[in-house]
Scaffold this active site. Structure first.
Site, mmCIF file in Angstrom:
data_model
loop_
_atom_site.group_PDB
_atom_site.id
_atom_site.type_symbol
_atom_site.label_atom_id
_atom_site.label_comp_id
_atom_site.label_asym_id
_atom_site.label_seq_id
_atom_site.Cartn_x
_atom_site.Cartn_y
_atom_site.Cartn_z
ATOM 1 N N LYS A 16 0.851 -1.194 0.000
ATOM 2 C CA LYS A 16 0.000 0.000 0.000
ATOM 3 C C LYS A 16 0.880 1.236 0.000
ATOM 4 O O LYS A 16 2.042 1.218 0.434
ATOM 5 C CB LYS A 16 -0.950 0.011 1.201
ATOM 6 C CG LYS A 16 -0.285 0.035 2.589
ATOM 7 C CD LYS A 16 0.128 1.413 3.087
ATOM 8 C CE LYS A 16 0.789 1.364 4.465
ATOM 9 N NZ LYS A 16 1.473 2.638 4.820
ATOM 10 N N PRO A 99 10.379 -4.764 1.195
ATOM 11 C CA PRO A 99 11.322 -4.452 2.274
ATOM 12 C C PRO A 99 10.588 -4.143 3.571
ATOM 13 O O PRO A 99 9.474 -3.617 3.565
ATOM 14 C CB PRO A 99 12.066 -3.220 1.752
ATOM 15 C CG PRO A 99 11.128 -2.590 0.769
ATOM 16 C CD PRO A 99 10.361 -3.717 0.147
ATOM 17 N N GLY A 101 10.234 -2.154 7.262
ATOM 18 C CA GLY A 101 10.539 -0.806 7.711
ATOM 19 C C GLY A 101 10.531 0.189 6.580
ATOM 20 O O GLY A 101 11.307 1.142 6.558
ATOM 21 N N ALA A 102 9.604 -0.011 5.625
ATOM 22 C CA ALA A 102 9.585 0.822 4.424
ATOM 23 C C ALA A 102 8.315 1.646 4.279
ATOM 24 O O ALA A 102 8.216 2.484 3.388
ATOM 25 C CB ALA A 102 9.778 -0.055 3.181
ATOM 26 N N LEU A 104 5.370 0.347 3.498
ATOM 27 C CA LEU A 104 4.565 -0.268 2.442
ATOM 28 C C LEU A 104 3.529 -1.249 2.975
ATOM 29 O O LEU A 104 2.759 -1.823 2.199
ATOM 30 C CB LEU A 104 5.485 -0.989 1.446
ATOM 31 C CG LEU A 104 6.473 -0.080 0.704
ATOM 32 C CD1 LEU A 104 7.516 -0.917 -0.039
ATOM 33 C CD2 LEU A 104 5.734 0.837 -0.271
ATOM 34 N N GLY A 106 4.006 -4.211 4.413
ATOM 35 C CA GLY A 106 4.303 -5.593 4.041
ATOM 36 C C GLY A 106 3.833 -6.625 5.040
ATOM 37 O O GLY A 106 3.106 -7.559 4.691
ATOM 38 N N ASP A 141 -2.828 -1.234 10.469
ATOM 39 C CA ASP A 141 -2.989 -1.271 9.011
ATOM 40 C C ASP A 141 -3.688 -2.527 8.510
ATOM 41 O O ASP A 141 -4.165 -2.555 7.370
ATOM 42 C CB ASP A 141 -1.624 -1.175 8.317
ATOM 43 C CG ASP A 141 -1.031 0.219 8.356
ATOM 44 O OD1 ASP A 141 -1.760 1.162 8.722
ATOM 45 O OD2 ASP A 141 0.155 0.359 8.013
#
EC number: 2.7.1.148
Length: 293
Positions: A16, A99, A101-102, A104, A106, A141
């Site tokens: 996201k 990745p 800590g990005a 996104l 994950g 999230d």
């Protein structure tokens, strides 16, 4: 994705983006009130699920830096198992490409894909709202990915309203740095009093003359992250020399929007070798949306 009575293969856990991220307040319990628009991408980790008859939940692939017992995928499966009392178990394989800590989503997306896939594989047929109430126990999230549509988010991120977004191609650039979310939220200089906006405010950007994403809002975390992490600041500056760009979540990834895949790929080809770049198309709906009603 392949589907059988004993396995579900190639289940995408989409990344996201936060198209904007405003922090509007801080609660007595330390959580922050925020507003954001979450955009799904046709890019992410891929998970594979195989039914077990012994009731055990097992991750059968190694994820560097993530012990099995603390993996959100394993926690999600065990949470669903405890909630329903099912006798089924599962082996989970994870093809990890996003990745950590990005910013996104994950790990959160992996957890949501696990809940949705096991809702089908274990033949539980739980409604979406019930899965979302479980998902919030795993992280703020996770309910968004169960919701399964691009969304205007409020509260701590769990209050969601569907929003229609145009099709875009994105270049997502991630430097070789891990940004701990808790560190950014606890920073004394973090903006915590941005004036609330409405969905109508956001949708009005479509008629703006400003180039997106500059046409609406900002990421309130970006200033803190770029001050603390020079690598993120360098990515933002580099991308801005090409087109308007913005950090997603608490970083470290930075994104820019393009009208075509060709334009995004052309920008990616110029990236410094030390940065990870990915080109991804927007999604309107989670690939496993039909696995809950």
């Amino acid at each position: 994705m392949t589907d059988s009575t004993r396995s579900l293969r190639n289940c995408l856990a989409p990344a996201k983006l936060n198209l904007f991220l405003h922090i509007t307040g801080r609660r007595p319990n330390g959580y922050h009130d925020l507003q954001s628009v979450f955009q799904l991408l046709n890019w992410g980790d891929t998970l594979h699920f195989t039914l077990r008859d012994d009731g055990r939940v097992a991750r059968v692939t190694d994820v560097p830096g993530v012990p099995e017992e603390s993996d959100l995928v394993v926690r999600a499966a065990n949470l669903l198992k405890a909630h329903t009392g099912t006798a089924h178990g599962v082996d989970v394989e994870i093809d990890k490409i996003l990745p950590m800590g990005a910013g996104l989503g994950g790990g959160s997306s992996d957890a949501a894909t696990t809940l949705l896939a096991l809702n089908r594989l274990w033949q539980l047929d739980l409604p979406r709202a019930e899965l979302q109430s479980l998902a919030v126990k795993l992280g703020a999230d996770v309910p968004f990915f169960i919701f399964g549509k691009n969304a205007f988010a409020e509260g701590i991120g769990e209050e969601l309203a569907e929003v229609e977004l145009p099709t875009r191609w994105f270049l997502v650039v991630t430097p070789r740095v891990h940004v701990p979310t808790a560190e950014i939220f606890s920073d004394e200089l973090l903006t915590r009093d941005t004036k609330p906006v409405t969905i109508a405010d956001f949708l009005a950007q479509q008629t703006s003359d400003a180039e997106w994403p500059d046409s609406f809002g900002r990421n309130d975390m970006q200033e803190v992250v770029t001050r603390k992490y020079a690598e993120v600041a360098q990515v933002v500056k580099w991308l801005y020399d090409v087109t308007p760009a913005r950090m997603t979540g608490s970083g470290a990834s930075v994104f820019a929007a393009f009208h075509s895949k060709h334009e995004a790929e052309a920008a990616k080809a110029k990236l410094p070798a030390s940065w990870n770049g990915a080109v991804a198309e927007s999604l309107n709906e989670h690939p496993l949306f039909a696995f809950a009603s």
